[in-house]
Scaffold this active site. Sequence first.
Site, short mmCIF file in Angstrom:
data_model
loop_
_atom_site.label_atom_id
_atom_site.label_comp_id
_atom_site.label_asym_id
_atom_site.label_seq_id
_atom_site.Cartn_x
_atom_site.Cartn_y
_atom_site.Cartn_z
N PHE A 151 0.86 -1.19 0.00
CA PHE A 151 0.00 0.00 0.00
C PHE A 151 0.89 1.23 0.00
O PHE A 151 1.67 1.45 0.93
CB PHE A 151 -0.95 0.06 1.20
CG PHE A 151 -1.83 1.28 1.13
CD1 PHE A 151 -3.00 1.27 0.37
CD2 PHE A 151 -1.47 2.47 1.76
CE1 PHE A 151 -3.79 2.41 0.26
CE2 PHE A 151 -2.26 3.61 1.65
CZ PHE A 151 -3.43 3.58 0.90
N ASP A 236 9.36 2.88 2.07
CA ASP A 236 8.18 3.68 2.40
C ASP A 236 7.92 3.50 3.89
O ASP A 236 7.34 2.50 4.32
CB ASP A 236 6.98 3.21 1.56
CG ASP A 236 5.71 4.02 1.88
OD1 ASP A 236 5.68 4.70 2.92
OD2 ASP A 236 4.75 3.93 1.10
N LYS A 265 2.51 10.93 7.14
CA LYS A 265 1.68 10.71 8.32
C LYS A 265 2.19 11.46 9.56
O LYS A 265 1.97 12.64 9.68
CB LYS A 265 1.51 9.21 8.55
CG LYS A 265 0.67 8.59 7.41
CD LYS A 265 -0.04 7.31 7.78
CE LYS A 265 -1.09 6.99 6.73
NZ LYS A 265 -0.72 5.98 5.76
C1 LIG Z 1 -0.88 6.08 4.28
C2 LIG Z 1 0.23 5.55 3.45
C3 LIG Z 1 0.56 6.12 2.20
C4 LIG Z 1 -0.25 7.23 1.59
O1 LIG Z 1 -0.29 8.38 2.36
P1 LIG Z 1 -1.46 9.47 2.10
O2 LIG Z 1 -1.09 10.61 2.99
O3 LIG Z 1 -2.76 8.82 2.47
O4 LIG Z 1 -1.40 9.81 0.65
C5 LIG Z 1 1.64 5.61 1.53
N1 LIG Z 1 2.36 4.60 2.03
C6 LIG Z 1 2.07 4.02 3.21
C7 LIG Z 1 2.94 2.91 3.72
C8 LIG Z 1 0.99 4.47 3.95
O5 LIG Z 1 0.68 3.87 5.10
#
Ligand SMILES: *Cc1c(COP(=O)(O)O)cnc(C)c1O
Length: 411
Positions: A151, A236, A265
């Site tokens: 994700f 990520d 985040k």
């Molecule tokens: C939440 C998330 C995203 C996307 O972030 P947004 O601020 O919702 O665009 C990307 N990678 C990971 C691992 C995430 O948990």
Amino acid sequence: MTTHALADERARSTAEHIALTETFTAHNYHPLPVVLAHGEGAWVTDVEGRRYLDCLAGYSALNFGHGHPRLLARAHAQLDALTLTSRAFHHDRFGPFLEAITALTGKEAALPMNSGAEAVETALKIARRWGHEVKGVAPDRGRIVTMGGNFHGRTTTIISFSTDEVARSGFGPYTSGFVTVPYGDLDALTAALTDDVVAVLLEPIQGEGGVVIPPAGYLAGVRAACDAAGVLMMADEIQSGLARTGELFACDHEGVVPDVYILGKALGGGLLPVSAVLADRDVMDVITPGSHGSTFGGNPLSCAVAHEVVDILATGEMQERARTLGARLDAGLTGLVGEGVLASRCRGLWAGVDIDPRRLSGRAMSERLLARGVLAKETHGSTIRLAPPLVATEDDVDLLVAAFADALAEA
Ligand SMILES: *Cc1c(COP(=O)(O)O)cnc(C)c1O
């Protein structure tokens, strides 16, 4: 007028708020039937005055809790000073923030954006340019290896390599240039690292996927495979990073340093969206004036708040809290295996709990927790993700475990 409008908002019931929402928004979420109005630390209050322990914490955007006093103070001060400039000009919050975040993370340069998905997009663009200009892959031919169950956000390019049909279906044509391998499988990864591959993009722990922790040694193996093939390792850490797992980064658990960190985040302290890509100069410098940007990326308000986040993280207190509270949560949840829990995975104050689907669905479990004053949500099917704010107390963790046990025991 304002007072009247405010009084009017207060008067609406949970059902009225939900009806309004359902009538006027796109139906892209299926929230639990609770309408929140206030938050402090690890606790939130709904429009009916009921209190809940927030065990999702904005998917880790609220690592430092609701309304952390230091973050609020910094934001308030910056609101009065300067909130936005055009990136055509410099501002006085930018340099100091960059200096602090590069010192914290050990990378030479940072490129701030807003949402997590934008930071992922930024990293993909950097990798493709780097692949051509530095690695020597033919222009526009570089491929990026991604993981099954990933994700990384919701843009058209990012969902092009999603393996979740719900997230992907119907949104084509898709962006090409991505290869997917099973998460945790080093042999498959090594085999996929052909000459035209420029980068590997992965979550060191897959949060949305259900807090999936790869086999021990996997991240170190990915690092070695990337080195051998001359490709960038891009982690990520949007959900796994910034103290959630008990270290600054989830990669730290294996002593692995990726070429690129992607953050989001919690970087915005739960106050506003702040994301960033961090890399050393040899990678970052493929970005040249005009080739990338964002109106709001790196604005003074974001920089001030994110700088405070960096200062909070620099003390190590949050990492320590995640470790000790996480050990307590892990012990509590492990005790429920066999009592309606099939398996529980915990790293720091972050858990994926697989509920026995023959007993009840993830949704039903979330609703039972809600009735017991605990906010949590299933991620995939019957896996409940737990990620309380790191400012939670030991009593909060005990309350969570007790509510979990009680919810499972309900007839
Ligand atoms: C939440 C998330 C995203 C996307 O972030 P947004 O601020 O919702 O665009 C990307 N990678 C990971 C691992 C995430 O948990």
